[in-house]
Design a protein around this motif. Sequence first.
Motif, PDB file in Angstrom:
ATOM      1  N   LYS A  62     -13.177  11.226   5.366  1.00 46.63           N
ATOM      2  CA  LYS A  62     -12.352  10.984   4.191  1.00 46.63           C
ATOM      3  C   LYS A  62     -12.730  11.978   3.092  1.00 46.63           C
ATOM      4  O   LYS A  62     -13.896  12.098   2.724  1.00 46.63           O
ATOM      5  N   HIS A  83      -7.608  12.315   5.315  1.00 46.16           N
ATOM      6  CA  HIS A  83      -8.329  11.512   6.310  1.00 46.16           C
ATOM      7  C   HIS A  83      -8.154  12.227   7.639  1.00 46.16           C
ATOM      8  O   HIS A  83      -7.146  12.055   8.324  1.00 46.16           O
ATOM      9  N   LYS A 132     -11.431  13.604  -0.841  1.00 47.80           N
ATOM     10  CA  LYS A 132     -10.596  13.359  -2.010  1.00 47.80           C
ATOM     11  C   LYS A 132     -10.870  14.406  -3.075  1.00 47.80           C
ATOM     12  O   LYS A 132     -11.882  15.108  -3.040  1.00 47.80           O
ATOM     13  N   GLY A 139      -4.818   6.203   5.618  1.00 50.16           N
ATOM     14  CA  GLY A 139      -5.732   5.069   5.717  1.00 50.16           C
ATOM     15  C   GLY A 139      -5.720   4.197   4.476  1.00 50.16           C
ATOM     16  O   GLY A 139      -5.335   4.619   3.388  1.00 50.16           O
ATOM     17  N   GLU A 140      -6.182   2.954   4.663  1.00 49.46           N
ATOM     18  CA  GLU A 140      -6.147   1.977   3.569  1.00 49.46           C
ATOM     19  C   GLU A 140      -7.045   2.381   2.409  1.00 49.46           C
ATOM     20  O   GLU A 140      -6.673   2.267   1.239  1.00 49.46           O
ATOM     21  N   ALA A 141      -8.261   2.867   2.712  1.00 50.02           N
ATOM     22  CA  ALA A 141      -9.206   3.228   1.647  1.00 50.02           C
ATOM     23  C   ALA A 141      -8.671   4.374   0.795  1.00 50.02           C
ATOM     24  O   ALA A 141      -8.718   4.325  -0.442  1.00 50.02           O
ATOM     25  N   MET A 142      -8.131   5.404   1.440  1.00 46.45           N
ATOM     26  CA  MET A 142      -7.601   6.535   0.694  1.00 46.45           C
ATOM     27  C   MET A 142      -6.321   6.153  -0.043  1.00 46.45           C
ATOM     28  O   MET A 142      -6.016   6.689  -1.112  1.00 46.45           O
ATOM     29  N   THR A 154      -5.485   4.239  -7.570  1.00 52.61           N
ATOM     30  CA  THR A 154      -6.389   4.300  -8.725  1.00 52.61           C
ATOM     31  C   THR A 154      -6.226   5.606  -9.487  1.00 52.61           C
ATOM     32  O   THR A 154      -6.153   5.622 -10.730  1.00 52.61           O
ATOM     33  N   ARG A 172       0.847  -1.200   0.000  1.00 54.24           N
ATOM     34  CA  ARG A 172       0.000   0.000   0.000  1.00 54.24           C
ATOM     35  C   ARG A 172       0.878   1.245   0.000  1.00 54.24           C
ATOM     36  O   ARG A 172       2.058   1.188   0.357  1.00 54.24           O
ATOM     37  N   LYS A 219      -5.798   3.181  -1.431  1.00 60.11           N
ATOM     38  CA  LYS A 219      -6.257   2.505  -2.650  1.00 60.11           C
ATOM     39  C   LYS A 219      -6.804   3.504  -3.667  1.00 60.11           C
ATOM     40  O   LYS A 219      -6.584   3.367  -4.872  1.00 60.11           O
ATOM     41  N   TYR A 220      -7.513   4.522  -3.172  1.00 57.81           N
ATOM     42  CA  TYR A 220      -8.017   5.563  -4.066  1.00 57.81           C
ATOM     43  C   TYR A 220      -6.865   6.283  -4.754  1.00 57.81           C
ATOM     44  O   TYR A 220      -6.931   6.576  -5.968  1.00 57.81           O
ATOM     45  N   THR A 221      -5.802   6.554  -4.001  1.00 58.37           N
ATOM     46  CA  THR A 221      -4.640   7.232  -4.576  1.00 58.37           C
ATOM     47  C   THR A 221      -4.001   6.395  -5.673  1.00 58.37           C
ATOM     48  O   THR A 221      -3.627   6.924  -6.726  1.00 58.37           O
TER      49      THR A 221
END
Length: 454
Positions: A384, A379, A386, A225-228, A234, A219, A230-232
């Motif tokens: 969260k 975050h 973006k 955070g993990e979700a942000m 992408t 990551r 992964k968004y980054t």
Amino acid sequence: MKERARILVVGGGYVGMYTALRLQRKLKQELKRGEVEIVVVTPDPYMTYQPFLPEAAAGSISPRHVVVPLRRVLDRCRVVIGEARSINHAKRTAEVATLATEEEGTGPDQIGYDELVLAPGSVSRTLPIPGLAEFAIGFKTVEEAIGLRNHVIEQMDIASSTRDPAIRDAALTFVFVGGGYAGVEALGELEDMARYATRYYHNVKADDMKWILVEASNRILPEVGEAMGKYTVTQLRRRNIDVRLETRLDSCTDRVAVLDDGARFPTRTVVWTAGVKPHPVLAATDLPLNERGRLKCTPQLALDGATHAWAAGDAAAVPDVTTAEPGRETAPNAQHAVRQAKVLGDNIAHSLRGEPLETYSHKYVGSVASLGLHKGVAHVYGRKLKGYPAWFMHRVYHLSRVPTVNRKARVLAEWILSGLFKREIVSLGSLEHPRAEFELAAGGKPPRDPKGSS
């Protein structure tokens, strides 16, 4: 208070500058009466606000406005431009090499002290990778940020003028190693800047460039955070940035970046941002260190097992009293460093006056990161964000944190002007070798840049 107490602050970064600034205010009367002397030893006459380095590299902020002149801010302190080589706390002395040490030939100066503040910060953590020392560049100083900007534009000029496809391909390939703040923000800002610059090149298009991010873990940007994270990933891939997780750099000799997944990229640009380690001066002291080489501290920011010695920031292992997890330490980031410096300055003043000490307690509230103009992730307090809102929050937060009203006003003015006018895409790489033209005219040879710039 004891007679003429000398407080020695080693380091002029976040902790060093803010602690000395706090001491100036808390000990104002003692300084006037000559009862206290504050000496700051730092290798540079300025403090670098590192969160603004990516924007300085992209040309959004002038390099001069990313740094804060210490002599102006610490007007009641004695600022010594030099480097602490070793510290003998048992004898209360520090060995300091100044700019005049080599010319004098008398050896480093010995500076005595009553109270010691160790805040040398950290240095890049490198690995024994073939070619890394010869060809890579870091991203911790303003000099490196501006040098990298000049280098990227210079590579675009090389690609535009060469007829050799191999040279062109290597010039337009940029490899960044490390998926933390420094690596992701530097990559995002520079790719954004280079993409904009291609409109002024008749034969270089944005799709001609290869931007590669190499990260050893699974990551990037763990702070948001993990979700942000992964968004980054992408969003970067949508910009044709090759993000390679769980991948390591094996070699970069002969201007070829070799990854452990077998990929090979001819490149003239390798940027190393894969972590930091404690400053080497810590190993040259008789002070208590933990297994990672950081100073063992109490929650009051005093050194555990050493009297009249204090530390905070990257060099210090400070217990996190906001969590029930045993052995947990505060993260070595700017958010903690600035707040620790305030408590540290107060506690030194309390100690000199025989007053009770305060405990450092601050719960980490989140992080913000910029991915280029109008792009970001955040975050904060469990929320969260973006895109544009995260980018805007990134700017507002760091504008509020950059020291001095002078710097705040100048940075804000530059942001306003950059919104009204076009980006600057000029490379001033010749500034790194100001005597090159004169030496050539005098019959000498122009210097060669070991990092690969022409």
